[in-house]
Design a protein around this motif. Structure first.
Motif, mmCIF file in Angstrom:
data_model
loop_
_atom_site.group_PDB
_atom_site.id
_atom_site.type_symbol
_atom_site.label_atom_id
_atom_site.label_comp_id
_atom_site.label_asym_id
_atom_site.label_seq_id
_atom_site.Cartn_x
_atom_site.Cartn_y
_atom_site.Cartn_z
ATOM 1 N N UNK A 4 -3.190 65.671 -1.385
ATOM 2 C CA UNK A 4 -4.143 64.885 -1.369
ATOM 3 C C UNK A 4 -5.890 65.867 -1.223
ATOM 4 N N UNK A 5 -6.574 65.725 -2.098
ATOM 5 C CA UNK A 5 -7.801 66.622 -2.761
ATOM 6 C C UNK A 5 -9.015 66.459 -2.120
ATOM 7 N N UNK A 6 -8.852 64.399 -1.622
ATOM 8 C CA UNK A 6 -10.362 64.739 -0.917
ATOM 9 C C UNK A 6 -9.827 65.007 0.321
ATOM 10 N N UNK A 7 -12.313 65.403 0.875
ATOM 11 C CA UNK A 7 -12.059 66.217 1.909
ATOM 12 C C UNK A 7 -13.353 64.624 2.645
ATOM 13 N N UNK A 8 -12.944 64.293 3.658
ATOM 14 C CA UNK A 8 -14.115 63.246 3.884
ATOM 15 C C UNK A 8 -14.375 63.978 5.449
ATOM 16 N N UNK A 9 -15.950 64.753 5.542
ATOM 17 C CA UNK A 9 -16.709 64.771 6.207
ATOM 18 C C UNK A 9 -17.946 64.222 6.853
ATOM 19 N N UNK A 10 -18.459 64.552 7.617
ATOM 20 C CA UNK A 10 -19.080 63.887 8.613
ATOM 21 C C UNK A 10 -20.586 64.149 7.578
ATOM 22 N N UNK A 11 -20.707 65.214 7.018
ATOM 23 C CA UNK A 11 -22.000 65.357 6.560
ATOM 24 C C UNK A 11 -21.973 66.275 5.095
ATOM 25 N N UNK A 12 -22.925 66.242 4.208
ATOM 26 C CA UNK A 12 -21.730 67.111 3.038
ATOM 27 C C UNK A 12 -22.373 68.837 3.086
ATOM 28 N N UNK A 13 -22.078 69.421 3.815
ATOM 29 C CA UNK A 13 -21.444 70.510 4.316
ATOM 30 C C UNK A 13 -21.130 71.745 3.513
ATOM 31 N N UNK A 14 -19.629 70.966 2.893
ATOM 32 C CA UNK A 14 -19.145 72.258 2.841
ATOM 33 C C UNK A 14 -18.806 71.755 1.108
ATOM 34 N N UNK A 15 -19.539 71.704 0.302
ATOM 35 C CA UNK A 15 -20.263 71.643 -1.124
ATOM 36 C C UNK A 15 -19.342 73.084 -1.886
ATOM 37 N N UNK A 16 -19.767 74.049 -0.841
ATOM 38 C CA UNK A 16 -18.996 75.615 -1.946
ATOM 39 C C UNK A 16 -17.468 75.232 -1.566
ATOM 40 N N UNK A 17 -17.124 75.032 -0.465
ATOM 41 C CA UNK A 17 -16.107 75.141 0.073
ATOM 42 C C UNK A 17 -15.607 74.755 -0.889
ATOM 43 N N UNK A 18 -15.565 73.411 -1.217
ATOM 44 C CA UNK A 18 -14.803 72.523 -2.139
ATOM 45 C C UNK A 18 -14.684 73.318 -3.060
ATOM 46 N N UNK A 19 -16.148 73.110 -3.413
ATOM 47 C CA UNK A 19 -16.263 73.981 -5.445
ATOM 48 C C UNK A 19 -15.380 74.734 -5.588
ATOM 49 N N UNK A 20 -14.836 76.124 -4.362
ATOM 50 C CA UNK A 20 -14.211 76.840 -4.980
ATOM 51 C C UNK A 20 -13.151 76.629 -4.669
ATOM 52 N N UNK A 21 -12.803 75.906 -4.654
ATOM 53 C CA UNK A 21 -11.028 75.720 -4.318
ATOM 54 C C UNK A 21 -10.153 74.257 -4.880
ATOM 55 N N UNK A 22 -11.162 73.729 -5.470
ATOM 56 C CA UNK A 22 -10.496 72.570 -6.139
ATOM 57 C C UNK A 22 -10.677 71.053 -4.983
ATOM 58 N N UNK A 23 -11.292 70.846 -4.337
ATOM 59 C CA UNK A 23 -11.147 70.133 -3.571
ATOM 60 C C UNK A 23 -12.665 68.897 -3.540
ATOM 61 N N UNK A 24 -12.174 67.511 -3.877
ATOM 62 C CA UNK A 24 -13.511 66.750 -3.498
ATOM 63 C C UNK A 24 -14.175 66.724 -2.452
ATOM 64 N N UNK A 25 -14.989 66.859 -2.300
ATOM 65 C CA UNK A 25 -15.994 66.179 -1.123
ATOM 66 C C UNK A 25 -16.863 64.865 -0.756
ATOM 67 N N UNK A 26 -16.630 63.926 -0.216
ATOM 68 C CA UNK A 26 -16.949 63.169 0.594
ATOM 69 C C UNK A 26 -17.706 62.503 1.875
ATOM 70 N N UNK A 27 -19.071 62.870 1.259
ATOM 71 C CA UNK A 27 -19.452 62.579 3.159
ATOM 72 C C UNK A 27 -20.264 61.626 3.445
ATOM 73 N N UNK A 28 -20.107 60.887 4.708
ATOM 74 C CA UNK A 28 -20.972 60.353 5.388
ATOM 75 C C UNK A 28 -21.964 60.293 5.147
ATOM 76 N N UNK A 29 -22.408 61.170 5.534
ATOM 77 C CA UNK A 29 -24.239 61.280 5.257
ATOM 78 C C UNK A 29 -24.527 62.839 4.208
#
Length: 309
Positions: free
Chosen positions: A199-224
């Protein structure tokens, strides 16, 4: 809600400051705004600088408030390292007391748009809108979660230290180069570890991980959104739960400095577990550092996303 220092308090601190450029021991005095900036300043400065942090260990840096003594530190420092737009109280103090000897990390790198970081976290909402608290300039501040960006800032910090203390400029440059090599090694570990995952979807409590996802080809799904204290609407929780089920999400990530309740609620809804993904805004373990926390993050991600070892 963030509260700024009253102008009278800022003025009082400015008048009480002596404008010194060195600590009592003769070392260059460097004041940093929060942990990642403290980390690189300590590594680059070595034993010829005194580094202090305006954000106490374990405190949420977004909401930091400064007392008169801390404003005085900014006025008296040889160098202030901060991130413009991230902490309004620090911005105010720098503007009134330290603009001539301050370095804004945002000037060294290209920050990502907060709007793009939050876009996915607000898809499909109905009813009352949720608004993310973002940098004053509309950017996502969490650049340090990309080791290559942090390396760039460290090199710029070395240059600023060299201006403030020319006698040790070569040492600052050399230590920044060593740190940059270590950060590039860490970047390689993330690239390899996250290359092949179920999986490449990263479900997080808030969207603090945009840079990490952008750098390593992940998709961030933030609850807030970017604000860690924001409360999601019932509609948003339902939307994320649906996405998590569709992607076969096994782990909902929460953070060290905020309550895990929302993540736990969502995890129960989708039959997933929870785990910590640390945004490294402040340390909670005195024995940890940037590298150990980032490697713990990598281990948590590879397990949650089903990555090949």
């Amino acid at each position: 809600m963030m509260r700024r220092l009253a102008p009278a308090l800022l003025l009082l601190a400015a008048l009480s400051g002596c404008g010194a450029q060195a600590a009592d021991d003769g070392k260059l005095s460097v004041v940093t705004a929060f942990y990642p900036l403290q980390f690189i300043s300590e590594r680059v400065g070595g034993d010829v600088v005194d580094v202090s942090n305006l954000t106490k260990p374990g405190a949420e840096p977004h909401d930091v408030e400064l007392n008169a003594g801390q404003v005085g530190q900014i006025a008296d420092a040889g160098l202030v390292v901060y991130l413009g737009g991230f902490q309004p109280a620090v911005d105010d103090a720098v503007k009134q007391n330290g603009s001539d000897h301050a370095f804004d990390a945002a000037s060294a790198i290209q920050l990502l748009s907060a709007e793009s970081a939050d876009a996915h976290s607000h898809e499909g909402e109905t009813g009352e809108e949720e608004h993310a608290e973002e940098s004053a300039n509309g950017t996502d501040p969490h650049f340090w979660l990309d080791p290559t960006r942090l390396a760039t800032v460290a090199e710029k910090v070395a240059a600023e230290m060299g201006k403030a203390d020319p006698a040790h400029a070569a040492d600052f440059t050399a230590r920044a180069a060593t740190l940059s090599t270590e950060l590039k090694t860490l970047d390689g570990e993330f690239t390899t570890g996250l290359k092949t995952c179920e999986r490449r979807e990263l479900v997080t409590s808030h969207t603090a991980f945009h840079y990490l996802a952008d750098r390593y080809g992940l998709e961030q799904i933030g609850i807030t959104g970017i604000d860690p204290e924001a409360e999601p609407s019932p509609q948003r929780l339902a939307a994320v739960a649906e996405e998590a089920k569709e992607h076969g999400t096994t782990t909902i990530f929460f953070e060290t400095l905020v309550s895990p309740k929302v993540a736990e609620t969502l995890a129960r809804e989708v039959g997933a577990q929870t785990a910590v993904l640390d945004p490294l805004e402040g340390l909670t373990d005195e024995n940890a550092d940037y590298f150990s926390v980032m490697r713990a993050n990598l281990a948590a991600l590879t397990k949650a996303l089903g990555c090949e070892s």
